[in-house]
Design a protein around this motif. Structure first.
Motif: not given
Length: 116
Positions: A43-68
């Motif tokens: 949806k947002h066209k994040v480039n996985m070649r440039k983005a750190d996958y492990n950092q993205m997982l942490q950001i997703v975990a923090l964001t989803s936890s905040f949402d819930i």
């Protein structure tokens, strides 16, 4: 005060569960990306070649936890269970979409969005 405590406890519990069951599994097998990562990429066209996958997982975990936790906080202001369910159903999608929009803005600022 009780609502703040509920928010913090919910956040911590959801974050720990998310780390154990989603993040750890996604780090072991990178082909099984969480739906949130797929949403950011598609949806947002994040480039996985440039983005750190492990950092993205942490950001997703923090964001989803905040949402819930935010939904639990909002719902806790209502006493009747049927009202709580209706309020949760009405507010969950806008909260998730808004928070992941902010995450995409974070990646855009760092130049990790694919050029269209």
């Amino acid at each position: 005060m009780i609502h703040l405590l509920l928010f913090v406890l919910t956040y911590i519990i959801v974050l720990v569960i998310y780390e154990i069951f989603i993040v750890r599994k996604a780090k072991k097998d990178k082909s099984k990306k969480p739906i949130e990562v797929k949403y950011l990429v598609n949806k947002h066209k994040v480039n996985m070649r440039k983005a750190d996958y492990n950092q993205m997982l942490q950001i997703v975990a923090l964001t989803s936890s905040f949402d819930i936790s935010l939904v639990v906080l909002i719902v806790s202001f209502f006493e009747r269970i049927n009202i709580q369910i209706i309020v949760a159903a009405l507010c969950i999608l806008p909260i998730i979409i808004g928070s992941y929009y902010l995450v995409s803005r974070f990646y855009k600022k760092r130049g990790m969005i694919k050029d269209e």
